[in-house]
Design an enzyme around this catalytic site. Structure first.
Site, PDB file in Angstrom:
ATOM      1  N   ASN A  75       0.847  -1.196   0.000  1.00 54.35           N
ATOM      2  CA  ASN A  75       0.000   0.000   0.000  1.00 54.35           C
ATOM      3  C   ASN A  75       0.883   1.246   0.000  1.00 54.35           C
ATOM      4  OD1 ASN A  75       0.472   0.923   2.860  1.00 54.35           O
ATOM      5  ND2 ASN A  75      -0.284  -1.145   3.225  1.00 54.35           N
ATOM      6  N   PRO A  96      -1.754 -11.751  10.597  1.00 49.76           N
ATOM      7  CA  PRO A  96      -1.955 -11.520  12.039  1.00 49.76           C
ATOM      8  C   PRO A  96      -2.238 -10.045  12.274  1.00 49.76           C
ATOM      9  CG  PRO A  96       0.381 -11.824  11.522  1.00 49.76           C
ATOM     10  CD  PRO A  96      -0.383 -12.123  10.258  1.00 49.76           C
ATOM     11  N   ASP A  97      -3.066  -9.747  13.258  1.00 54.39           N
ATOM     12  CA  ASP A  97      -3.305  -8.345  13.628  1.00 54.39           C
ATOM     13  C   ASP A  97      -2.311  -8.003  14.748  1.00 54.39           C
ATOM     14  OD1 ASP A  97      -4.277  -5.957  14.871  1.00 54.39           O
ATOM     15  OD2 ASP A  97      -6.126  -6.243  13.717  1.00 54.39           O
ATOM     16  N   ILE A  98      -1.346  -7.181  14.416  1.00 58.11           N
ATOM     17  CA  ILE A  98      -0.253  -6.910  15.359  1.00 58.11           C
ATOM     18  C   ILE A  98      -0.760  -6.117  16.561  1.00 58.11           C
ATOM     19  CG2 ILE A  98       1.968  -5.718  15.597  1.00 58.11           C
ATOM     20  CD1 ILE A  98       2.177  -6.505  12.448  1.00 58.11           C
ATOM     21  N   PHE A 131      -3.829   3.157  15.506  1.00 56.35           N
ATOM     22  CA  PHE A 131      -4.310   4.202  14.603  1.00 56.35           C
ATOM     23  C   PHE A 131      -5.551   3.685  13.895  1.00 56.35           C
ATOM     24  CE2 PHE A 131      -1.630   7.960  13.879  1.00 56.35           C
ATOM     25  CZ  PHE A 131      -0.676   7.727  14.863  1.00 56.35           C
ATOM     26  N   LYS A 160      -9.955  -4.090  19.011  1.00 54.55           N
ATOM     27  CA  LYS A 160      -8.527  -4.428  19.031  1.00 54.55           C
ATOM     28  C   LYS A 160      -7.998  -4.601  20.464  1.00 54.55           C
ATOM     29  CE  LYS A 160      -7.653  -3.213  14.510  1.00 54.55           C
ATOM     30  NZ  LYS A 160      -6.709  -3.694  13.506  1.00 54.55           N
TER      31      LYS A 160
HETATM   32  N1  CTP Z   1      -3.032  -3.128  12.464  1.00 56.92           N
HETATM   33  C1  CTP Z   1      -2.127  -4.087  12.851  1.00 56.92           C
HETATM   34  N2  CTP Z   1      -2.077  -5.282  12.202  1.00 56.92           N
HETATM   35  C2  CTP Z   1      -2.935  -5.544  11.186  1.00 56.92           C
HETATM   36  C3  CTP Z   1      -3.856  -4.559  10.775  1.00 56.92           C
HETATM   37  C4  CTP Z   1      -3.883  -3.359  11.441  1.00 56.92           C
HETATM   38  O1  CTP Z   1      -1.341  -3.848  13.781  1.00 56.92           O
HETATM   39  N3  CTP Z   1      -2.867  -6.703  10.573  1.00 56.92           N
HETATM   40  C5  CTP Z   1      -3.095  -1.882  13.214  1.00 56.92           C
HETATM   41  C6  CTP Z   1      -2.629  -0.647  12.476  1.00 56.92           C
HETATM   42  O2  CTP Z   1      -1.258  -0.419  12.680  1.00 56.92           O
HETATM   43  C7  CTP Z   1      -3.475   0.436  13.134  1.00 56.92           C
HETATM   44  C8  CTP Z   1      -4.753  -0.282  13.510  1.00 56.92           C
HETATM   45  O3  CTP Z   1      -4.438  -1.667  13.509  1.00 56.92           O
HETATM   46  O4  CTP Z   1      -2.903   0.869  14.323  1.00 56.92           O
HETATM   47  C9  CTP Z   1      -5.933  -0.057  12.639  1.00 56.92           C
HETATM   48  O5  CTP Z   1      -5.646  -0.293  11.320  1.00 56.92           O
HETATM   49  P1  CTP Z   1      -6.785  -0.142  10.209  1.00 56.92           P
HETATM   50  O6  CTP Z   1      -6.224  -0.579   8.907  1.00 56.92           O
HETATM   51  O7  CTP Z   1      -7.404   1.200  10.299  1.00 56.92           O
HETATM   52  O8  CTP Z   1      -7.835  -1.155  10.761  1.00 56.92           O
HETATM   53  P2  CTP Z   1      -8.258  -2.556  10.282  1.00 56.92           P
HETATM   54  O9  CTP Z   1      -8.043  -3.505  11.398  1.00 56.92           O
HETATM   55  O10 CTP Z   1      -7.567  -2.899   9.013  1.00 56.92           O
HETATM   56  O11 CTP Z   1      -9.797  -2.346  10.101  1.00 56.92           O
HETATM   57  P3  CTP Z   1     -10.623  -1.866   8.804  1.00 56.92           P
HETATM   58  O12 CTP Z   1      -9.780  -2.192   7.605  1.00 56.92           O
HETATM   59  O13 CTP Z   1     -11.858  -2.656   8.916  1.00 56.92           O
HETATM   60  O14 CTP Z   1     -10.863  -0.393   8.992  1.00 56.92           O
END
Ligand code: CTP
Length: 414
Positions: A211, A307-309, A331, A349
Site C-alpha cells: 500500500n 496476524p493483527d499486530i 491508529f 482491538k
Molecule cells: N493493524 C495491525 N495489524 C494488522 C492490521 C492493522 O497492527 N494486521 C493496526 C494498524 O497499525 C493500526 C490499527 O491496527 O494501528 C488499525 O488499522 P486499520 O487498517 O485502520 O484497521 P483494520 O483492522 O484494518 O480495520 P478496517 O480495515 O476494517 O478499517
C-alpha cells in the site's frame, strides 16, 4: 540554538574529513564551542593546524603524549563535552567502537564517555553495506549511538550509492535535535515499540501486494518518543525514509515478519502501531516467478488473513513474555464515521488509545504532510487541530509522557 554547547568532534580518516572543517565553522556560528580529536589517519586528510585554526582550541591526537594526558586526560575530554560527534565515522572507527576497543585516543574517548554520541558515517558503498558494518551499526544503535546519514550519491571512489557523509548542515540539524531535547526526558527509563510504514506480501519472488503508506507519521512518533528519553525500537516496512537517529530500527517486509520483530523486541511500556499492515497475504506465495502460459487464464490468488499486530500486542498477558505494554496505541484511518468507527475499533482491538485519522480524499492527508486526528481513550474523545505530522507526533509523545506521569488510578481511567 547551540549557545554555550560544547561539542567534541572526532575526525577519523576519510576523504569526507574536509567537510568537518565546514562543520566546525557552522557549529561555532551557532554559538557552540568545538574541540577536536583527530585520528592518525584523519590527520592525513585534514591537518590538525586547520582544525585548530577553525576551532580556536588545541587539537588532540596522540593518546600517549604525556603532556596531553597530564593537561587533559581522555576522561576529561568527554567530561567537558555535551555531545561527541564522530564525523567522518569510518568503517574502521565504527568497528572499533562496536567492539569496545581503546587503541587510540578517539576510540578511548568513545569507550570512556557517558555523553550522547552522534556518528556521521562516510565510506565506500560496499564497505557501508558489508555485513560487518551493518552489524556494527546495529550494535551501536542498540547502545544508543545516534546516526546521521550516510547519504546516497556519487562518491570520491567513482561509485554511486549510500556512503557519502551527511552534509554539514544536516549534521548541525541532527546535533540541534539531539541537544535541544536533552533537558526534558520524561520518558527516560521507558521502553517503546513503534510500527511504521507499509508491509509487503509476496505473490512470488518478484511480485508483492502493498500500500501507499509513507511511514512519515510512524517514524515521526518514534523520533518524538526517543526525544523524550524513551528507548525506542522502530519496526518498519519498506519506506524511503532514512532511519531516525537515536533509536533502533528493524526493517521487515511482511506482516508476519513485523509481528515477529515486535515480539522479539521484548517487553515494552509503550506500543504505538502506526504501520499500515496488509490485512491479507497470499495463502501460498509461488517459490518461482509465475510465468504467463499462452492462452491460459490469469492466476487466481487465494488470500488468507494476516496476524493483527495491534490486537496481538493488546491481548498479551501481564505475566506473558513479552508482557502486555502498559499503554497500547493504535491508529484508525477512516474515510467516514471517523469517531464512531474508531471507538468501535478501540474495543475490537483491545488497545488503550486510538488515534483516529481522517483520510477522506477531501482532507488530502493520506501520504501528505499534515494530519487531522482525534485521540480516543476510555476517558473520551480529544479533538486535535490539523497539525503537521511531526507536530502530531510531538503532541502524542507529550500526551504519553503525561499519561505516565499521572497517578496509577488516573492512568487506569484513560
Ligand atoms: N493493524 C495491525 N495489524 C494488522 C492490521 C492493522 O497492527 N494486521 C493496526 C494498524 O497499525 C493500526 C490499527 O491496527 O494501528 C488499525 O488499522 P486499520 O487498517 O485502520 O484497521 P483494520 O483492522 O484494518 O480495520 P478496517 O480495515 O476494517 O478499517
Amino acid at each position: 540554538m547551540l549557545n554555550g554547547k560544547r561539542i567534541l568532534l572526532i575526525v577519523a580518516g576519510g576523504i569526507a574529513a574536509f567537510k568537518s572543517l565546514e562543520l566546525i565553522r557552522r557549529l561555532r556560528e551557532r554559538g557552540a564551542s568545538v574541540r577536536c580529536v583527530v585520528t592518525e589517519a584523519g590527520a592525513r586528510f585534514v591537518t590538525p593546524l586547520s582544525l585548530q585554526a577553525l576551532s580556536e582550541d588545541r587539537v588532540y591526537g596522540d593518546m600517549f603524549s604525556l603532556t596531553d594526558e597530564s593537561e587533559m586526560g581522555h576522561i576529561q575530554l568527554s567530561r567537558d563535552a555535551d555531545l561527541l560527534v564522530v564525523a567522518p565515522a569510518t568503517a574502521d572507527l565504527l568497528a572499533r567502537m562496536a567492539s569496545g576497543m581503546a587503541d587510540d585516543l578517539a576510540a578511548t574517548v568513545l569507550l570512556a564517555t557517558d555523553k550522547p554520541v552522534l556518528a556521521a558515517p562516510a565510506m565506500n558503498v560496499r564497505m557501508w553495506t558489508h555485513a560487518a558494518t551493518v552489524t556494527n551499526v546495529e550494535t551501536l544503535k542498540r547502545r544508543g549511538v545516534a546516526f546521521v546519514g550516510p547519504n546516497d550519491g556519487a562518491m570520491a571512489c567513482n561509485e554511486h550509492g549510500p556512503g557519502r557523509m551527511a552534509e554539514p548542515h544536516e549534521i548541525v540539524a541532527a546535533i540541534e535535535s539531539l541537544l535541544a531535547l536533552a533537558p526534558a526526558k520524561p520518558l527516560a527509563g521507558r521502553r517503546a515499540l513503534v510500527t511504521s510504514g507499509p508491509t509487503r506480501e509476496a505473490i512470488d519472488p518478484v511480485r508483492y501486494i502493498s500500500n501507499h503508506s509513507s511511514g512519515k507519521q510512524g517514524h515521526a512518533i518514534a523520533s518524538a518518543l526517543a526525544r523524550l528519553g524513551a528507548e525506542v525500537t522502530l519496526v518498519c516496512g519498506p519506506v524511503s525514509l532514512p532511519d531516525p537517529p537515536g533509536l533502533a530500527t528493524v526493517h521487515i517486509d511482511s506482516a508476519d515478519q513485523m509481528l515477529a520483530a515486535c515480539l522479539a523486541a521484548g517487553s515494552v511500556d509503550i506500543a504505538v502501531c502506526a504501520a499500515a499492515v496488509a490485512d491479507w497475504k497470499v495463502a501460498r506465495p509461488a517459490t518461482a516467478k509465475i510465468k504467463k502460459q499462452p492462452g491460459a487464464e490469469p492466476p487466481v490468488l487465494t488470500m488468507v488473513p494476516n496476524p493483527d499486530i495491534l490486537a496481538t500486542l493488546s491481548s498479551l498477558g501481564a505475566n506473558a513474555r513479552p508482557r502486555r505494554p502498559a499503554l497500547v496505541v493504535g491508529f484508525a484511518a477512516e474515510t467516514e464515521n471517523l469517531v464512531a468507527n474508531a471507538i468501535d475499533k478501540r474495543k475490537r482491538k483491545g488497545c488503550d488509545w486510538i488515534v483516529a485519522n481522517d483520510v477522506s480524499p477531501a482532507t488530502g492527508t493520506f501520504g501528505g504532510e499534515r494530519n487531522t486526528v482525534h485521540l480516543i481513550s476510555a476517558a473520551g474523545v480529544e479533538d486535535w487541530p490539523t497539525l503537521a505530522k511531526d507536530d502530531v507526533a510531538s503532541r502524542l509523545a507529550a500526551r504519553i509522557a503525561r499519561h505516565f506521569a499521572a497517578p496509577p488510578t488516573a492512568q487506569a481511567a484513560e
